[in-house]
Design a protein around this motif. Sequence first.
Motif, PDB file in Angstrom:
ATOM      1  N   TRP A 219       5.413  -0.187   9.732  1.00 54.59           N
ATOM      2  CA  TRP A 219       4.090  -0.120   9.115  1.00 54.59           C
ATOM      3  C   TRP A 219       3.902  -1.291   8.149  1.00 54.59           C
ATOM      4  CZ3 TRP A 219       0.620   4.410   9.014  1.00 54.59           C
ATOM      5  CH2 TRP A 219       1.009   5.408   9.921  1.00 54.59           C
ATOM      6  N   ASN A 220       2.648  -1.511   7.752  1.00 55.69           N
ATOM      7  CA  ASN A 220       2.322  -2.525   6.764  1.00 55.69           C
ATOM      8  C   ASN A 220       1.346  -1.918   5.753  1.00 55.69           C
ATOM      9  OD1 ASN A 220       2.287  -4.977   5.458  1.00 55.69           O
ATOM     10  ND2 ASN A 220       0.758  -5.891   6.816  1.00 55.69           N
ATOM     11  N   ILE A 249      -1.118   0.533   7.766  1.00 59.21           N
ATOM     12  CA  ILE A 249      -1.410   0.050   9.114  1.00 59.21           C
ATOM     13  C   ILE A 249      -0.136   0.069   9.969  1.00 59.21           C
ATOM     14  CG2 ILE A 249      -2.376  -1.851  10.465  1.00 59.21           C
ATOM     15  CD1 ILE A 249      -3.678  -2.889   7.894  1.00 59.21           C
ATOM     16  N   ASN A 251       2.234  -0.959  12.958  1.00 59.52           N
ATOM     17  CA  ASN A 251       2.354  -2.240  13.663  1.00 59.52           C
ATOM     18  C   ASN A 251       2.273  -2.014  15.177  1.00 59.52           C
ATOM     19  OD1 ASN A 251       2.728  -3.556  11.177  1.00 59.52           O
ATOM     20  ND2 ASN A 251       4.943  -3.192  11.255  1.00 59.52           N
ATOM     21  N   ASP A 255      -3.310  -5.113  21.385  1.00 60.48           N
ATOM     22  CA  ASP A 255      -4.645  -4.573  21.170  1.00 60.48           C
ATOM     23  C   ASP A 255      -4.773  -3.239  21.889  1.00 60.48           C
ATOM     24  OD1 ASP A 255      -5.024  -6.943  19.924  1.00 60.48           O
ATOM     25  OD2 ASP A 255      -6.455  -7.768  21.372  1.00 60.48           O
ATOM     26  N   ASN A 288      -9.314  -6.073  13.329  1.00 65.59           N
ATOM     27  CA  ASN A 288      -8.270  -6.904  12.723  1.00 65.59           C
ATOM     28  C   ASN A 288      -7.205  -6.006  12.111  1.00 65.59           C
ATOM     29  OD1 ASN A 288      -8.551  -6.687   9.554  1.00 65.59           O
ATOM     30  ND2 ASN A 288     -10.652  -6.770  10.385  1.00 65.59           N
ATOM     31  N   ASN A 289      -6.001  -6.551  11.921  1.00 57.97           N
ATOM     32  CA  ASN A 289      -4.915  -5.783  11.304  1.00 57.97           C
ATOM     33  C   ASN A 289      -4.624  -6.276   9.895  1.00 57.97           C
ATOM     34  OD1 ASN A 289      -3.716  -8.206  11.860  1.00 57.97           O
ATOM     35  ND2 ASN A 289      -2.201  -7.397  13.303  1.00 57.97           N
ATOM     36  N   GLU A 290      -5.652  -6.781   9.249  1.00 53.73           N
ATOM     37  CA  GLU A 290      -5.543  -7.280   7.887  1.00 53.73           C
ATOM     38  C   GLU A 290      -6.186  -6.280   6.918  1.00 53.73           C
ATOM     39  OE1 GLU A 290      -7.389 -11.089   7.993  1.00 53.73           O
ATOM     40  OE2 GLU A 290      -6.134 -11.823   9.637  1.00 53.73           O
ATOM     41  N   LYS A 374      -8.081  -3.796  17.409  1.00 54.26           N
ATOM     42  CA  LYS A 374      -6.711  -4.276  17.304  1.00 54.26           C
ATOM     43  C   LYS A 374      -5.811  -3.397  16.442  1.00 54.26           C
ATOM     44  CE  LYS A 374      -8.064  -9.176  17.625  1.00 54.26           C
ATOM     45  NZ  LYS A 374      -7.318  -9.490  18.862  1.00 54.26           N
ATOM     46  N   ALA A 375      -6.405  -2.553  15.599  1.00 55.43           N
ATOM     47  CA  ALA A 375      -5.583  -1.863  14.607  1.00 55.43           C
ATOM     48  C   ALA A 375      -6.118  -0.473  14.288  1.00 55.43           C
ATOM     49  CB  ALA A 375      -5.516  -2.692  13.322  1.00 55.43           C
ATOM     50  N   LYS A 377      -6.120   1.898  10.901  1.00 56.18           N
ATOM     51  CA  LYS A 377      -5.880   1.802   9.467  1.00 56.18           C
ATOM     52  C   LYS A 377      -6.121   3.163   8.808  1.00 56.18           C
ATOM     53  CE  LYS A 377      -7.456  -3.018   9.362  1.00 56.18           C
ATOM     54  NZ  LYS A 377      -8.371  -4.006   8.747  1.00 56.18           N
TER      55      LYS A 377
END
Length: 524
Positions: A219-220, A249, A251, A255, A288-290, A374-375, A377
């Motif tokens: 995870w992030n 998030i 990982n 996608d 996005n994964n940001e 893509k993500a 969250k």
Amino acid sequence: MNHTTALKHIITTFCFFIFATPVLEAQTKKIKRPKNRVGIYSVDRFVSESFDLYDKVYKYDGYAEAGTPLEDEDIDVLEDAIDDVSALSESAPDILGDLDGAGVLKQGKATLQINRAKKALKYSIKTAKELLLGQRERKKEDEEGNEDESTEPKDETVSESGTSSDGEVKENNSETEEEPSNISDGLEVYSKYDFVPGDKLIFYDDFSNDFIGDFPANWNTNGSGEVVTLNKVAGRWFQFMHGYSIYYIPNLPSDLPENYTIEFDLIALGINKKTSIGANLEVRLEDNNEFKTGKDFAEIQIPFVQYTVSDFHVKNRINNKSSINNSIKADIRKAVLNKPHISIAVNSERLRVWVNEKKCVDIPKMIGINSPIKAIKFQLNSFKPEGKESLFISNLKVAEGGEDLRRKLMNEGKISTNGILFDSGSANIQPQSLGIIRQISQVLMQDESIKLNIIGHTDSDGTNDANLKLSKDRAAAVKDVLISIYKISADRLTTDGKGETQPVNDNKTTDGKAQNRRVEFVKI
């Protein structure tokens, strides 16, 4: 704590047993796992997890007979089992509150199963400790381990709820240990459940490979969090920390496809009637994964408020333009307090959300046709800080698929799915898997000329004979659900089992085994 340190701790704590008691023998006959569910989620989960741990410890009990020494990994497993068994044992009294409002027969059945699970837990913790201390040997019979449950005291006052005057769970004298044979027990509530899980695994995390106290490796975040164990629930859980705009998030390796499903379990602590109306878990599917808001996203906020009927807040953005920003009434106040299972299905533009068996959100155009998701969250909103209110997640599963199997069966005459899940080593169907069987029933109802052969398959764990029997039992269980719940005529259904003989993937990997555990439906 490594296994050597933990073992020394156990030996220190229990060393008086070495001198005060003789060497103990292992049991040879297993305590029987209940065949059918009660239909009360917390009870069924407690019983299932108790016997999963029991089966794990019983396996190592066989080492006493063979004189096989414990390896390092065996010691680790037994130490973890002691912790998990202790946590489950402590949760048993809290489950009694969930029996309120249930019928007398269901309460009686629940009491029987809870007591059987408690007996399995008592055996498990005792045996695990004895194995670690080298105090366990096997003889042909172990009267203590195989004591007839009918010999337990029967002279205590028992109320209709199945509890004695002192509050302890007791067996109801008017009931016997024989379980009702109707396999639909505990599944009826899910009879209209139409969630179909994906069957091609993209991501799975139960945090079993993470160290307690660490942030999970897969995870992030832009904040903080840690993997923990809870004293009343088995397994490892990831605790979301309170804060402003903190995202968690997973990982994902790629996608997300056009059709996929997301499932996870939650535990909320400290939630009560003073919990904020804005307390929710935000789940966002984004481009996005940001740690920023993208041009394309779909967001669902799962509410935890208790003093009023809750709202699911949903909003989206497609090509940087919002088309949905709304609240949907759904009373899930009790559900979120009792380890809810969350299921999300995305089929192209459509998004649906279930809490346990209840569908709460179904929006046909929530996601843009060409939106590049893509993500996933997660964000915790309006929970009280400093541990006053806490939220934990585990068993996150993301899988491709979840499409309508009805058309595939009608067009191709055959489908294979590993989305029908069973309790470990048994033919007990997990109720969250009932959506697939419901779709099969709809095909049979639509065309009464169709007859189906149901074929069970297993992975290679266990013996050939055991797996063959298990695969046949599982196929028969699916047939019984189609008959008992969906009223399909028995003469339209046949069953078979192939055991481990027809794998579709490598049985040496976790993912491969998951693919091999499947059920086929074939037109005949």
